[in-house]
Design a protein around this motif. Sequence first.
Motif, PDB file in Angstrom:
ATOM      1  N   VAL A  33      24.590  47.830  15.929  1.00  0.00           N
ATOM      2  CA  VAL A  33      24.939  48.713  14.807  1.00  0.00           C
ATOM      3  C   VAL A  33      26.245  48.303  14.128  1.00  0.00           C
ATOM      4  N   GLY A  34      26.993  47.414  14.740  1.00  0.00           N
ATOM      5  CA  GLY A  34      28.243  46.962  14.146  1.00  0.00           C
ATOM      6  C   GLY A  34      29.022  46.082  15.093  1.00  0.00           C
ATOM      7  N   VAL A  35      30.108  45.536  14.591  1.00  0.00           N
ATOM      8  CA  VAL A  35      30.969  44.643  15.366  1.00  0.00           C
ATOM      9  C   VAL A  35      32.413  45.066  15.137  1.00  0.00           C
ATOM     10  N   VAL A  36      33.195  45.177  16.226  1.00  0.00           N
ATOM     11  CA  VAL A  36      34.612  45.532  16.112  1.00  0.00           C
ATOM     12  C   VAL A  36      35.469  44.398  16.654  1.00  0.00           C
ATOM     13  N   GLN A  37      36.738  44.438  16.317  1.00  0.00           N
ATOM     14  CA  GLN A  37      37.662  43.377  16.716  1.00  0.00           C
ATOM     15  C   GLN A  37      38.056  43.505  18.193  1.00  0.00           C
ATOM     16  N   GLU A  91      25.698  55.269  16.243  1.00  0.00           N
ATOM     17  CA  GLU A  91      26.485  54.709  17.345  1.00  0.00           C
ATOM     18  C   GLU A  91      26.348  55.496  18.637  1.00  0.00           C
ATOM     19  N   VAL A  92      26.246  56.834  18.529  1.00  0.00           N
ATOM     20  CA  VAL A  92      26.213  57.693  19.717  1.00  0.00           C
ATOM     21  C   VAL A  92      24.824  58.276  19.962  1.00  0.00           C
ATOM     22  N   PHE A 155      33.434  58.544  24.303  1.00  0.00           N
ATOM     23  CA  PHE A 155      32.350  58.164  23.396  1.00  0.00           C
ATOM     24  C   PHE A 155      31.538  59.353  22.895  1.00  0.00           C
ATOM     25  N   ASN A 156      31.522  60.469  23.644  1.00  0.00           N
ATOM     26  CA  ASN A 156      30.520  61.499  23.358  1.00  0.00           C
ATOM     27  C   ASN A 156      30.831  62.355  22.130  1.00  0.00           C
ATOM     28  N   TYR A 157      32.119  62.539  21.816  1.00  0.00           N
ATOM     29  CA  TYR A 157      32.523  63.207  20.580  1.00  0.00           C
ATOM     30  C   TYR A 157      33.546  62.303  19.900  1.00  0.00           C
ATOM     31  N   PRO A 158      33.086  61.199  19.334  1.00  0.00           N
ATOM     32  CA  PRO A 158      34.004  60.141  18.902  1.00  0.00           C
ATOM     33  C   PRO A 158      34.907  60.516  17.734  1.00  0.00           C
ATOM     34  N   VAL A 159      34.539  61.546  16.971  1.00  0.00           N
ATOM     35  CA  VAL A 159      35.378  62.002  15.866  1.00  0.00           C
ATOM     36  C   VAL A 159      36.211  63.203  16.288  1.00  0.00           C
ATOM     37  N   ASN A 160      35.558  64.218  16.838  1.00  0.00           N
ATOM     38  CA  ASN A 160      36.253  65.462  17.182  1.00  0.00           C
ATOM     39  C   ASN A 160      37.315  65.264  18.255  1.00  0.00           C
ATOM     40  N   GLY A 184      31.769  54.062  20.266  1.00  0.00           N
ATOM     41  CA  GLY A 184      32.410  55.167  19.556  1.00  0.00           C
ATOM     42  C   GLY A 184      33.506  54.649  18.647  1.00  0.00           C
ATOM     43  N   ALA A 185      33.736  53.341  18.725  1.00  0.00           N
ATOM     44  CA  ALA A 185      34.828  52.741  17.957  1.00  0.00           C
ATOM     45  C   ALA A 185      34.568  52.784  16.460  1.00  0.00           C
ATOM     46  N   ILE A 186      33.328  52.627  16.044  1.00  0.00           N
ATOM     47  CA  ILE A 186      33.028  52.646  14.612  1.00  0.00           C
ATOM     48  C   ILE A 186      33.298  54.032  14.037  1.00  0.00           C
ATOM     49  N   SER A 187      32.909  55.058  14.773  1.00  0.00           N
ATOM     50  CA  SER A 187      33.186  56.431  14.333  1.00  0.00           C
ATOM     51  C   SER A 187      34.679  56.675  14.266  1.00  0.00           C
ATOM     52  N   GLY A 188      35.421  56.151  15.258  1.00  0.00           N
ATOM     53  CA  GLY A 188      36.877  56.276  15.237  1.00  0.00           C
ATOM     54  C   GLY A 188      37.496  55.567  14.048  1.00  0.00           C
ATOM     55  N   ILE A 189      36.938  54.428  13.689  1.00  0.00           N
ATOM     56  CA  ILE A 189      37.431  53.681  12.526  1.00  0.00           C
ATOM     57  C   ILE A 189      37.210  54.483  11.244  1.00  0.00           C
TER      58      ILE A 189
END
Length: 246
Positions: A33-37, A91-92, A155-160, A184-189
């Motif tokens: 679903v995506g790639v992070v650094q 992502e989740v 990871f389970n509530y990556p924004v909240n 959960g990193a993409i949601s955090g980004i």
Amino acid sequence: MSQVYDYYINGEWRKSASGDTISIPSPYLDKEVGVVQAISREEIDEAVAGAKYAQKHWAALTVRERGEYLYNWIDNLLANKEEIAEGIMQEVGKARNDALKEVERTADYIRYTIEEAYHMHGESMMGENFVGGSRNKVAIAHRVPLGVVFAISPFNYPVNLSASKIAPALISGNAVVFKPATQGAISGIKLVEALHKTGLPKGVLNLVTGRGSVIGDYLVEHRDINMISFTGGSSNGYRIAGKTKM
């Protein structure tokens, strides 16, 4: 081709100097679903140093000046809630309605945090509340920031659960180094993108992604980290507590 997401340091979105990345798999489909650094310890040092420098200027702002940035953050989150919720879904693996509610609840939480900070700033207490005290005296509580907070979200509530660490730290005058869970990193980004759009001063919030074996313990033990806010399993919590030098 999957989207490649950058990390965030001193007000800039960057790619790792090494070119190393981490693939984020879908939890329910056989695809990426995506790639992070995957950043290095040297890049971590730069992030922490930037946060340490920025914190002094951030703390010098009034609580209401800091609050205005967070109110604008709320506006950006709600304006982009469909996109952010879509990221949570992919992502989740949450249902669309649950993902949207997480974004909305996050906005409510940030608003609550700001308002509580306003109420708590410069709290006073009559002297007569103390044994043997006099009502002619007044005590005033003045809270001061700790410095640089290292925020580790699950990871389970990556924004909240990310915002529940970042918002209280920022409104209190601290700077933050934020490491979201890898899944959960993409949601955090996306959460930080909404905050970046407020014009937040450089370095006040830095987002780092990478391999735990490379940067996890290094950050926990970093001499310029003044507090760790962690949500996760008990075993990891005990391990972090055992390594901290605070």
